[in-house]
Design an enzyme around this catalytic site. Structure first.
Site: not given
Ligand code: DGL
Length: 272
Positions: A10-11, A42-43, A73-75, A152, A184-186
């Site tokens: 993930d990011s 990453y977003g 990570c979805n992104t 985060e 988003c996995t966060h």
């Molecule tokens: N956790 C990530 C996701 O699922 C990325 C969040 C990010 O870094 O912007 O998209």
């Protein structure tokens, strides 16, 4: 039987929401996690950058002899999954298709909200995946990038987090959602806050559950499951602060023996 580890990326700390379910559902598997805190978030990055970061991590995981990679990570899934699947000599599984499947499978949902990063939302990947599975659903995509930062920074469970969730989700008020995909996995770490904002009538969908099922099915079908009577090891790497990753992992995976290591990733040469 195959006791090699599974790689997870993930990011940042969000991937731990997927790791958490992997530990519960497949405790015999060893896991190597890379949090790309050095490039977080990453977003807000371009597709080219995200692809480069994800590929560098993929090559690192391959050098560590993983048997499969989970893009937690979805992104990175939205921007880089096909590239990773082409370039890496191992199976690579993302979170978006499983997330869409989970939302459709559950209770005939018709009105589905999707909160995600700016980059994921811009790709339109969730509405596409949902409409492919069920052409008549109405999808409400919403970019909620500031929520990534609050997770985060480990500020979940605070008044500040609740206020931000209330504000960020306000465009979804009155949309009469049946379900909300936490795309988003966060975001699963903000589940309590989402519940408070939305009430109990909206189903919260965490793509991680279905993703882990897909990983298990793949490993079973290809005879790659680890031996049943073992306890897998967890190795954690961050391209940023190892201390930050250690704290996040100990808190969210409920394991005080975990320890994060800093890693510098080599630049991959085969992006195109
Ligand atoms: N956790 C990530 C996701 O699922 C990325 C969040 C990010 O870094 O912007 O998209």
């Amino acid at each position: 039987m195959d006791n090699r580890p599974i790689g997870v990326m993930d990011s940042g700390l969000g991937g731990l929401s997927v790791m958490r379910i992997m530990r519960q559902q497949m405790p015999q598997e060893s896991l190597i996690f890379v949090g790309d805190q050095g490039h977080f978030p990453y977003g807000t990055k371009s597709a080219t950058e995200i692809r480069r970061f994800a590929l560098n991590i993929g090559h690192f995981l391959v050098r560590h002899h993983v048997k499969l990679m989970v893009v937690a990570c979805n992104t990175a899934t939205a921007e880089a999954l096909p590239l990773l699947q082409t370039k890496l000599p191992i199976p690579v599984i993302g979170v978006v298709q499983p997330g869409a499947r989970a939302a459709i499978a559950a209770n005939n949902h018709q009105r589905i909200g999707v909160i995600a990063t700016t980059a994921t939302t811009a790709t339109g990947i969730y509405p596409r995946a949902l409409h492919q599975l069920s052409p008549n659903v109405t999808v409400f995509p919403l970019a909620t990038q500031p929520l990534v930062t609050i997770v985060e920074h480990r500020q979940t469970g605070t008044a500040k987090a609740q206020q931000l969730v209330d504000r960020q989700l306000s465009p979804l008020a009155g949309k009469q959602l049946d379900a909300l995909i936490m795309g988003c996995t966060h975001f699963p770490f903000l589940q309590m806050e989402f519940r408070k904002t939305l009430g109990s009538s909206v189903a919260l969908i965490d793509p991680a559950e279905e993703t882990v099922k897909q990983v298990q099915d793949y490993l079973r079908d290809h005879k790659l499951l680890a031996g049943a009577n073992r306890r897998g090891r967890v190795r954690l790497y961050s391209t940023g602060s190892a201390v930050h990753l250690t704290q996040g992992a100990r808190g969210w995976l409920h394991d005080s023996t975990l320890f994060g290591h800093h890693v510098e990733l080599a630049e991959s040469k085969d992006l195109e």
